[in-house]
Design a protein around this motif. Structure first.
Motif, PDB file in Angstrom:
ATOM      1  N   THR A 143       0.821  -1.219   0.000  1.00 54.85           N
ATOM      2  CA  THR A 143       0.000   0.000   0.000  1.00 54.85           C
ATOM      3  C   THR A 143       0.852   1.265   0.000  1.00 54.85           C
ATOM      4  O   THR A 143       0.576   2.210  -0.744  1.00 54.85           O
ATOM      5  CB  THR A 143      -0.945  -0.003   1.216  1.00 54.85           C
ATOM      6  OG1 THR A 143      -1.767  -1.180   1.163  1.00 54.85           O
ATOM      7  CG2 THR A 143      -1.831   1.225   1.233  1.00 54.85           C
ATOM      8  N   ASP A 164      -6.359  -5.896   1.278  1.00 50.20           N
ATOM      9  CA  ASP A 164      -6.549  -4.458   1.128  1.00 50.20           C
ATOM     10  C   ASP A 164      -6.945  -3.863   2.477  1.00 50.20           C
ATOM     11  O   ASP A 164      -7.955  -4.255   3.054  1.00 50.20           O
ATOM     12  CB  ASP A 164      -7.641  -4.182   0.090  1.00 50.20           C
ATOM     13  CG  ASP A 164      -7.723  -2.712  -0.319  1.00 50.20           C
ATOM     14  OD1 ASP A 164      -7.572  -1.838   0.561  1.00 50.20           O
ATOM     15  OD2 ASP A 164      -7.965  -2.433  -1.497  1.00 50.20           O
ATOM     16  N   GLY A 202      -2.404  -5.317  -1.306  1.00 48.75           N
ATOM     17  CA  GLY A 202      -2.737  -4.126  -0.542  1.00 48.75           C
ATOM     18  C   GLY A 202      -3.740  -3.267  -1.288  1.00 48.75           C
ATOM     19  O   GLY A 202      -4.622  -3.766  -1.987  1.00 48.75           O
ATOM     20  N   HIS A 203      -3.600  -1.955  -1.162  1.00 44.68           N
ATOM     21  CA  HIS A 203      -4.499  -1.018  -1.843  1.00 44.68           C
ATOM     22  C   HIS A 203      -3.728  -0.318  -2.953  1.00 44.68           C
ATOM     23  O   HIS A 203      -2.762   0.415  -2.691  1.00 44.68           O
ATOM     24  CB  HIS A 203      -5.046   0.007  -0.860  1.00 44.68           C
ATOM     25  CG  HIS A 203      -6.126   0.874  -1.441  1.00 44.68           C
ATOM     26  ND1 HIS A 203      -7.392   0.394  -1.708  1.00 44.68           N
ATOM     27  CD2 HIS A 203      -6.138   2.178  -1.826  1.00 44.68           C
ATOM     28  CE1 HIS A 203      -8.129   1.365  -2.211  1.00 44.68           C
ATOM     29  NE2 HIS A 203      -7.386   2.457  -2.316  1.00 44.68           N
TER      30      HIS A 203
END
Length: 339
Positions: free
Chosen positions: A35, A287, A313-314
């Motif tokens: 992320t 996420d 992740g994001h």
């Protein structure tokens, strides 16, 4: 990959990419690493021919809204088409994941159009009104204008996070208002339920700090441009996104609450069942902002493929020490198949 619920009304199976699932090395598996690195400036270092040839474009919609974008054309005529990229909330056309994705696609021979949402990037001066995520029509109109300017050449749309939410709503709207040369939509880490996403942000200290800083800066720019219209002083000392949203809406919108506002761009149950533009949704089980559970109950059409990855992740999905995005290969293969 999560199987897609099939619509009884769909009769044609679109072509989807066959890329292997993401399997990053051990040092890229932690969700926090993925992320953070998704937006890390170091990923955008080095030559970027897409940025070098970019030209500024201001699109005026039917309602008089002006949106800022940057188009990068190939030096020679080609038939690969143009990719429109839409950033996430408080990102911009200059966000790392937009620059790196655009660079990859440009190097593969695509033209690239990086579109800013209202009040994102250096565009606060273009409209007196504030940005709200429910304002789909202006973004749809901008995408339609970009597609029309290509005069029948293939156009592809990719959105990230909130931009991914916009991309999915644009794909859905195309069922009623078709954009003939929009051939493929890709949505990376899309916001499905903003009410839940807001709670996730508020509960994750590092991510909350990141968004608070960027939103406060954006509001300060807007107030500086229109001091007689906006006074955000009561928001600046709030330490969470939900309360900031509540206060902003109470003063500058017709919404009675953040929850009511969030419903305006939530995508749940059968909200995506009518999509007929080939669409790929990419999300990760880890996420930290978008709960993967939101995707399991989606009722989608045959035109939609959902790719759920164990890591990413994001907005990350980085697959090696070069920190390249796995989704870039998915996009390229998908775009080439439908062009």
């Amino acid at each position: 990959m999560i199987p897609v619920n099939r619509s009884e009304q769909s009769t044609k199976e679109p072509l989807f990419p066959t890329c292997a699932d993401l399997n990053p090395p051990f040092f890229l598996k932690p969700t926090g690493i993925q992320t953070v690195l998704a937006s890390a400036k170091l990923r955008a270092l080095g030559k970027n021919p897409m940025v070098d040839v970019a030209h500024e474009v201001v699109l005026t919609t039917a309602e008089g809204v002006r949106l800022l974008g940057y188009v990068s054309r190939q030096p020679r005529p080609h038939n690969k088409g143009l990719a429109i990229l839409i950033h996430g909330w408080e990102g911009s056309s200059n966000s790392t994941y937009i620059r790196t994705t655009g660079r990859f696609l440009y190097n593969q021979g695509f033209d690239v159009f990086r579109l800013n949402l209202r009040d994102h990037g250096p565009s606060h001066h273009l409209n007196t009104g504030l940005f709200y995520a429910v304002l789909l029509d202006e973004v749809f109109d901008a995408v339609r204008q970009i597609c029309a300017a290509e005069e029948g050449k293939p156009v592809f749309l990719a959105g990230f996070s909130l931009g991914g939410n916009f991309a999915l709503r644009i794909a859905r709207k195309c069922a009623q208002e078709p954009i003939e040369n929009l051939k493929q939509v890709v949505s990376v880490s899309p916001v499905i339920d903003p009410d839940k996403a807001t709670d996730r942000i508020d509960d994750t200290r590092l991510i909350l700090k990141y968004f608070l800083k960027k939103w406060r800066r954006s509001l300060s720019v807007k107030q500086g441009l229109y001091p007689g219209r906006y006074d955000f002083s009561s928001l600046m000392d709030v330490d969470n996104i939900r309360e900031m949203t509540e206060r902003l809406l109470a003063r500058y919108s017709e919404y009675g609450s953040a929850r009511e506002y969030f419903k305006g761009y939530t995508l749940l149950d059968g909200d995506l069942a009518t999509i007929n533009v080939p669409t790929i949704i990419i999300t990760a089980k880890d996420d930290p902002i978008i709960p993967v559970e939101d995707f399991y109950d989606l009722h989608t059409s045959d035109a939609t493929r959902l790719l759920v990855q164990p890591y990413g992740g994001h907005n990350g999905f980085l697959e090696g020490w070069r920190l390249n995005g796995w989704y870039e290969k998915v996009m390229m293969e998908a775009f080439l198949k439908v062009a």
